[in-house]
Design an enzyme around this catalytic site. Structure first.
Site, mmCIF file in Angstrom:
data_model
loop_
_atom_site.group_PDB
_atom_site.id
_atom_site.type_symbol
_atom_site.label_atom_id
_atom_site.label_comp_id
_atom_site.label_asym_id
_atom_site.label_seq_id
_atom_site.Cartn_x
_atom_site.Cartn_y
_atom_site.Cartn_z
ATOM 1 N N GLU A 31 32.350 31.239 34.966
ATOM 2 C CA GLU A 31 32.916 30.162 35.946
ATOM 3 C C GLU A 31 31.725 29.423 36.524
ATOM 4 O OE1 GLU A 31 36.351 33.390 37.703
ATOM 5 O OE2 GLU A 31 34.551 32.969 38.835
ATOM 6 N N THR A 45 43.011 41.375 46.260
ATOM 7 C CA THR A 45 43.621 40.283 45.823
ATOM 8 C C THR A 45 45.116 39.898 46.468
ATOM 9 O OG1 THR A 45 43.085 40.491 43.488
ATOM 10 C CG2 THR A 45 44.816 38.910 43.709
ATOM 11 N N LYS A 58 39.205 28.451 49.117
ATOM 12 C CA LYS A 58 40.343 27.483 48.694
ATOM 13 C C LYS A 58 40.828 26.659 49.490
ATOM 14 C CE LYS A 58 41.523 31.240 45.453
ATOM 15 N NZ LYS A 58 42.560 32.545 45.098
ATOM 16 N N ARG A 64 40.446 38.179 52.872
ATOM 17 C CA ARG A 64 41.654 38.088 52.389
ATOM 18 C C ARG A 64 42.701 38.761 53.478
ATOM 19 N NH1 ARG A 64 40.763 38.703 46.070
ATOM 20 N NH2 ARG A 64 40.410 36.667 45.814
ATOM 21 N N TYR A 115 41.713 29.321 35.744
ATOM 22 C CA TYR A 115 42.699 30.527 35.821
ATOM 23 C C TYR A 115 43.428 30.664 34.473
ATOM 24 C CZ TYR A 115 42.904 30.946 40.688
ATOM 25 O OH TYR A 115 42.160 30.988 42.358
ATOM 26 N N PHE A 168 53.689 32.788 37.640
ATOM 27 C CA PHE A 168 53.378 31.775 38.839
ATOM 28 C C PHE A 168 52.342 31.061 38.495
ATOM 29 C CE2 PHE A 168 51.185 36.077 38.760
ATOM 30 C CZ PHE A 168 49.966 35.788 39.033
ATOM 31 N N ASN A 176 45.124 33.474 49.086
ATOM 32 C CA ASN A 176 44.205 34.372 49.852
ATOM 33 C C ASN A 176 42.750 33.959 49.977
ATOM 34 O OD1 ASN A 176 43.216 34.099 47.212
ATOM 35 N ND2 ASN A 176 43.853 36.130 46.571
ATOM 36 N N HIS A 201 38.172 32.580 46.485
ATOM 37 C CA HIS A 201 38.063 33.233 45.152
ATOM 38 C C HIS A 201 36.701 33.822 44.966
ATOM 39 C CE1 HIS A 201 37.746 33.541 40.831
ATOM 40 N NE2 HIS A 201 36.515 33.130 40.897
ATOM 41 N N ARG A 240 32.887 41.079 46.706
ATOM 42 C CA ARG A 240 34.440 41.288 46.544
ATOM 43 C C ARG A 240 34.794 42.209 47.606
ATOM 44 N NH1 ARG A 240 37.547 39.174 42.125
ATOM 45 N NH2 ARG A 240 39.166 40.795 42.476
HETATM 46 N N1 UDP Z 1 47.533 35.632 42.363
HETATM 47 C C1 UDP Z 1 48.992 35.819 42.889
HETATM 48 N N2 UDP Z 1 49.711 36.890 42.549
HETATM 49 C C2 UDP Z 1 49.447 37.735 41.443
HETATM 50 C C3 UDP Z 1 48.074 37.830 41.198
HETATM 51 C C4 UDP Z 1 47.398 36.732 41.432
HETATM 52 O O1 UDP Z 1 49.308 34.630 43.556
HETATM 53 O O2 UDP Z 1 50.339 38.686 41.400
HETATM 54 C C5 UDP Z 1 46.825 34.558 42.557
HETATM 55 C C6 UDP Z 1 45.901 34.962 43.744
HETATM 56 O O3 UDP Z 1 45.667 33.623 44.461
HETATM 57 C C7 UDP Z 1 44.616 35.328 43.288
HETATM 58 C C8 UDP Z 1 44.424 34.472 41.708
HETATM 59 O O4 UDP Z 1 46.097 34.101 41.318
HETATM 60 O O5 UDP Z 1 43.481 35.239 43.737
HETATM 61 C C9 UDP Z 1 43.717 34.784 40.514
HETATM 62 O O6 UDP Z 1 44.298 36.219 40.343
HETATM 63 P P1 UDP Z 1 43.243 37.462 40.065
HETATM 64 O O7 UDP Z 1 43.962 38.657 39.266
HETATM 65 O O8 UDP Z 1 41.926 36.900 39.040
HETATM 66 O O9 UDP Z 1 42.635 37.967 41.334
HETATM 67 P P2 UDP Z 1 41.375 38.042 42.086
HETATM 68 O O10 UDP Z 1 40.299 38.025 41.012
HETATM 69 O O11 UDP Z 1 41.326 36.218 42.557
HETATM 70 O O12 UDP Z 1 41.236 38.748 43.170
HETATM 71 MG MG MG Z 2 40.021 36.842 39.211
#
Ligand code: UDP
Ligand code: MG
Length: 170
Positions: free
Chosen positions: A139, A100, A11, A111, A51, A59, A125, A128, A94
């Site tokens: 995706e 996350t 990112k 992360r 997203y 957010f 973080n 992705h 992951r």
């Molecule tokens: N995110 C955030 N606050 C939250 C949840 C998600 O800022 O409470 C952001 C974060 O950058 C995250 C992205 O939204 O990587 C996508 O969220 P997801 O739940 O898909 O998490 P990921 O799969 O990236 O772990």
């Molecule tokens: Mg995700």
């Protein structure tokens, strides 16, 4: 264990912090192969589609700005998009990426080591990482055309399109 593909994005905060090399080195621990890679300046439309599942979250607007690199601007407003392939790739990548929320992520994960929470509360973080096979397929198809990946990992078909203007080397 199945052979899986997934999308990884470095990112804009990862680009800004000059972490591309560190992240690729960390990911190489999983011994996966890269089958697609490109730099992408993310449009609002692509960000919103990526997203899509979070569109009702408070957010969402900030998240779209974040993945577009709006906070950082030139020359950091871009992502490095990668498709990795390997056995059990999604779970393993992951794990290397970490949780996350960077505050809760294992400190030696990507992360955990490099992420932060902004004053507006967005989890910056750094990477992705697709979270399951159907998300990975959606995706990869969103970010890459079939010919940008070294193998046809999903069914393809040939179509004829009207030729439009294109940029070529002078
Ligand atoms: N995110 C955030 N606050 C939250 C949840 C998600 O800022 O409470 C952001 C974060 O950058 C995250 C992205 O939204 O990587 C996508 O969220 P997801 O739940 O898909 O998490 P990921 O799969 O990236 O772990
Ligand atoms: Mg995700």
């Amino acid at each position: 264990m199945a052979i899986e593909q997934l999308l990884i994005l470095i990112k804009p905060d990862g680009i800004k912090k000059s972490l591309t090399g560190n992240i690729l080195t960390k990911l190489s621990e999983a011994r996966m192969v890269i089958i697609g890679a490109k730099v992408v300046k993310v449009s609002k439309e692509l960000a919103e589609q990526h997203y899509f599942h979070l569109k009702d979250r408070p957010f969402f607007g900030e998240l779209v700005d974040y993945i577009q690199g709006k906070l950082y601007g030139e020359p950091y407003d871009r992502v490095l998009a990668l498709v990795y392939q390997g056995e059990d790739a999604i779970t393993r990548m992951r794990t290397l990426a970490g949780a996350t929320n960077p505050e809760e992520a294992d400190p030696v994960s990507i992360r955990g080591a490099y992420g932060r929470i902004t004053t507006k509360g967005v989890y910056e973080n750094v990477v992705h990482c697709s979270s399951d096979m159907s998300e990975a397929e959606r995706e990869i198809k969103l970010w890459f055309k079939p010919e940008e990946i070294v193998k046809y990992i999903y069914p393809t078909k040939k179509i004829t399109v009207e030729k439009e203007e294109e940029i070529v080397w002078e």
